[in-house]
Design an enzyme around this catalytic site. Structure first.
Site, mmCIF file in Angstrom:
data_model
loop_
_atom_site.group_PDB
_atom_site.id
_atom_site.type_symbol
_atom_site.label_atom_id
_atom_site.label_comp_id
_atom_site.label_asym_id
_atom_site.label_seq_id
_atom_site.Cartn_x
_atom_site.Cartn_y
_atom_site.Cartn_z
ATOM 1 N N PRO A 425 0.836 -1.209 0.000
ATOM 2 C CA PRO A 425 0.000 0.000 0.000
ATOM 3 C C PRO A 425 0.869 1.255 0.000
ATOM 4 C CG PRO A 425 -0.056 -1.074 2.143
ATOM 5 C CD PRO A 425 0.664 -2.006 1.233
ATOM 6 N N TYR A 584 -0.417 5.868 13.487
ATOM 7 C CA TYR A 584 -1.796 6.277 13.229
ATOM 8 C C TYR A 584 -2.669 5.891 14.430
ATOM 9 C CZ TYR A 584 -0.099 7.106 8.498
ATOM 10 O OH TYR A 584 0.609 7.570 7.411
#
Length: 779
Positions: A425, A584
């Site tokens: 990704p 995150y």
């Protein structure tokens, strides 16, 4: 010059010999604590390449060593009743005493003075020397005296080993593994003369203690090892030639690495050499090699610059500069090999089949790759490739070229991926209000056509305030679902790749500019509020401050993840990954660097995992049961006090218990204080450890850039998929290109591109033939 070598080991003797041959007018003395022609230890090992280097510098001693050495090409493994053998490795074994005796005699022939039975405590014992070679070994008194200058880094390793010998003669370098009720032992065994073999027994400290070997004297330890390896020894005895027979003979290996190698003491120049300046674990047999090549390089520098006393400072500076890179490379390889043996009992011996264990052992130093094994022993490697392909469910016809490990299929739940390459990704920052469009259709579609088995889309955000930047994709409304469905349908209709979605929430790293406008910098306008496990600024004094999540926030965000997962299933994705890495939102709960909560979601690792596991469980419940779900973690924060690889194993175990199928092992990006250690495949050890200690399939990521890397990782059982990022950015057809490079022509291409396939394959075949011809011409 007046030169004194303190220590009559390989380094001191060989340097004295070479320098005396270079200039017979030098006054060279080697001072040794032992008696003349009296030394201790069993056999030593070095490579064919080192032997050739010696031949260029002193053919007479090389010839004498060659007459005395034992040469072999094979490595043989004995484990769980299996014996596996591989050739082409090229080792030289010789008795340490024999080697030193040859060098002592050669020194005497050329006029080097040998002084025996003299203990040297200080370089001050030789005030009139121009150059002092401190080759006084692992416990160097000279290095200790000047440790503030030399700055030694000495690491005491946890395994215990005992250095023994046997009159059983082996015709290969043997590695023996035996399991006891307390754990695994291994033996490193090789012949060094016509009657004798070295027999080094090694085990972890806790296994050593459990057997009471800390209380055993030498003979009791020998008796224990004879009984343990009785089936291999077949009645032969083990023996020691150590001088001290009282107390335990078991040692801990010490890795020595010095920042500075030389100094001027006001009268003489002093330089460290051999084990005094650097050590390398016996797992790759490199200590003797390092000592010999130290002596060669220092002599070469004197030849190049002139051997007058006034040239010594520059010679020593250039000597360290020339040797440091090669030594560090070899020490790193030895460290990798050493660590493999330190953990193999708990990580590999029980977990891997003997065939895969052999491959893992051969590639343990990371200096030997898949294609290098093919050069060494093509027959063995092709046999292993057939075995590996059979484990993956492929039939292997006799005589047919085996399928390389990277091109074997992987089945997870009901999904089968055609090969082990995953497009990692990669954030593209090219969406409008979270909506993917033509750019993503082309970007992801071209990589699906490029041969990868799985294409994972960039982190897709579960709400507008979950985005990293305004350009990030989302899955918080039906329009976004339908836009993703268009991309997914293209991949399914036009390729045989599978496509995965990674869902996540940026947390404190959100509301920032597009990467090319100022990565991690807050938006100039239009900012949205940030949340995290605890209040934090990602960039101190720069980023907006995130507030700590309340229980209501946690429930709301969990519902957002569930909603996105449902829409991902409706869009037709084959695979879902939960992003719990890189600082995150979910990662901020896991790392102690970002979680300072005092409630049930803070404190211990189990508490810090509580909320990410709640989200995972909720998503797993709505994600189709027949499809895989993975989780990306930061396996190392690279900051003291942060997540460590040992923590990563516990994190993986927790997600495995919650229903995760794979763990995607990335690292870092949690704190700007991080100090990562980069290098090729630098994060693969995390995937390896998690896979083989937590017992869950893994994805390796980070500086994996060629087919050889992928094949080595997959074949060794270090990971089950390899995520490739930047190479796929540079070349959408990276997987097809790498197949052509290694000559794997059975891979299928999209029918529209097939006319280019033979041209690319023949181009790489021609380049390989030209390179081989040039190598042959040089040889």
């Amino acid at each position: 010059m007046k030169i004194v070598c303190i220590g009559g080991g390989v380094a001191g003797l060989y340097f004295g010999l070479l320098m005396k041959q270079h200039n017979p007018t030098h006054d060279i003395t080697v001072v040794e604590r032992n008696r003349a022609y009296d030394t201790f230890g069993w056999g030593v090992v070095f490579s064919d390449a080192t032997m050739e280097n010696m031949r260029r510098w002193d053919i007479k001693s090389a010839d004498q060593i060659q007459q005395a050495f034992n040469h072999w090409d094979d490595i043989e493994l004995h484990i769980k009743g299996h014996t596996i053998r591989s050739g082409g490795h090229g080792f030289v074994g010789i008795g340490r005493k024999k080697l030193l005796n040859i060098l002592q005699a050669r020194c005497e022939e050329v006029g080097v003075k040998l002084v025996f039975e003299q203990e040297v405590d200080s370089d001050a014992d030789f005030p009139d020397a121009d150059l002092i070679i401190a080759s006084d070994g692992l416990n160097s008194k000279i290095r200790t005296k000047y440790q503030d200058t030399f700055k030694p880094d000495i690491a005491l390793r946890p395994n215990r080993y005992i250095w023994l010998g046997t009159n059983k003669v082996y015709d290969a370098f043997n590695f023996l593994f035996e399991k006891t009720e307390h754990g695994w032992f291994q033996a490193h065994v090789y012949k060094f003369d016509e009657q004798t073999s070295t027999f080094i027994v090694e085990c972890p400290e806790h296994v050593w203690l459990a057997h009471g070997l800390d209380k055993a004297d030498q003979q009791q330890s020998i008796d224990f090892c004879e009984k343990l390896f009785a089936s291999n020894l077949q009645g032969e005895k083990l023996m020691t030639n150590a001088r001290h027979l009282r107390g335990s003979a078991w040692l801990n290996f010490q890795r020595v690495k010095c920042e500075q190698w030389s100094l001027h003491n006001g009268k003489s120049h002093v330089v460290l050499m051999g084990d005094a300046v650097h050590t390398a674990h016996f797992a790759i047999g490199s200590g003797t090699k390092l000592a010999l090549e130290d002596a060669i390089e220092l002599t070469a520098q004197f030849q190049a610059l002139g051997d007058a006393p006034e040239n010594i400072p520059e010679v020593l500076a250039r000597y360290q500069a020339a040797r440091a890179v090669d030594v560090l490379r070899l020490q790193n390889a030895a460290w990798n090999a050493m660590e493999w043996f330190e953990v193999c009992g708990e990580r590999y011996c029980d977990q891997l089949a003997p065939e895969q264990f052999m491959y893992s052992m051969l590639t343990r130093s990371q200096r030997i790759s898949h294609e290098n094994l093919r050069l060494r022993d093509k027959g063995w490697l092709e046999g292993y490739e057939r075995w590996f392909a059979e484990q993956a469910g492929l039939s292997t016809a006799d005589g047919a070229t085996p399928v390389p490990p990277m091109f074997t299929p992987l089945t997870v739940r009901d999904l089968t991926i055609k090969n082990r390459v995953m497009v990692s990704p990669m954030a593209q920052y090219s969406c409008d209000d979270g909506l993917v469009g033509d750019y993503h259709l082309v970007h992801l579609g071209s990589r699906a056509l490029g041969g990868a088995g799985l294409v994972m889309v960039e982190m897709t955000c579960v709400s507008p305030t979950a985005r990293i930047t305004p350009g990030c994709p989302g899955l918080w409304n039906e329009a976004q679902r339908d836009a993703w469905k268009r991309v997914v349908n293209f991949v399914h209709q036009r390729s045989d790749a599978k496509i995965a979605v990674q869902i996540g929430h940026a947390g404190a790293k959100g509301s920032t500019r597009l990467a090319w406008e100022g990565i991690d910098k807050p938006l100039v306008e239009g900012n949205w509020p940030l949340i995290s496990a605890s209040p934090q600024q990602y960039l101190k004094g720069v980023s907006d401050t995130a507030r700590a999540m309340t229980r209501a926030d946690m429930d709301e965000v969990c519902d957002q993840f569930v909603r996105s997962a449902r829409w991902a299933a409706e869009a037709g994705f084959d695979w879902l990954e939960l992003h719990c890495a890189h600082g995150y939102l979910l990662s901020s709960f896991i790392s102690p660097l970002t979680n300072q909560r005092t409630d049930e979601y803070g404190g211990s690792l189990a508490n810090r995992l509580r909320y990410p596991l709640e989200v995972f469980a909720a998503v797993r419940e709505v994600w189709p049961a027949h499809l895989p779900m993975s989780v990306r973690i930061s396996a190392h924060d690279w900051v003291e006090g942060g997540i460590t690889p040992a923590d990563a194993v516990e994190i993986a175990r927790a997600f495995k218990a919650a229903g995760a199928d794979l763990v995607d092992c990335s690292s870092g990006q949690v704190s700007k204080a991080e100090k990562p250690v980069y290098g090729r495949m630098f994060q693969t050890p995390f995937a390896d450890r998690v896979r083989n200690e937590a017992g869950i399939q893994t994805i390796a990521v980070g500086a994996i850039s060629e087919a050889d890397h992928v094949n080595s990782i997959i074949a060794a059982g270090r990971a089950d998929l390899c995520a490739v990022a930047r190479p796929h950015l540079a070349n959408p057809a990276w997987t097809l290109t790498e197949a052509a490079k290694i000559g794997f022509t059975s891979i299928d291409w999209p029918k529209q591109y097939r006319s280019a396939k033979p041209q690319m394959e023949s181009l790489f075949q021609r380049e390989k033939a030209q390179a081989a011809a040039q190598t042959g011409a040089k040889g």
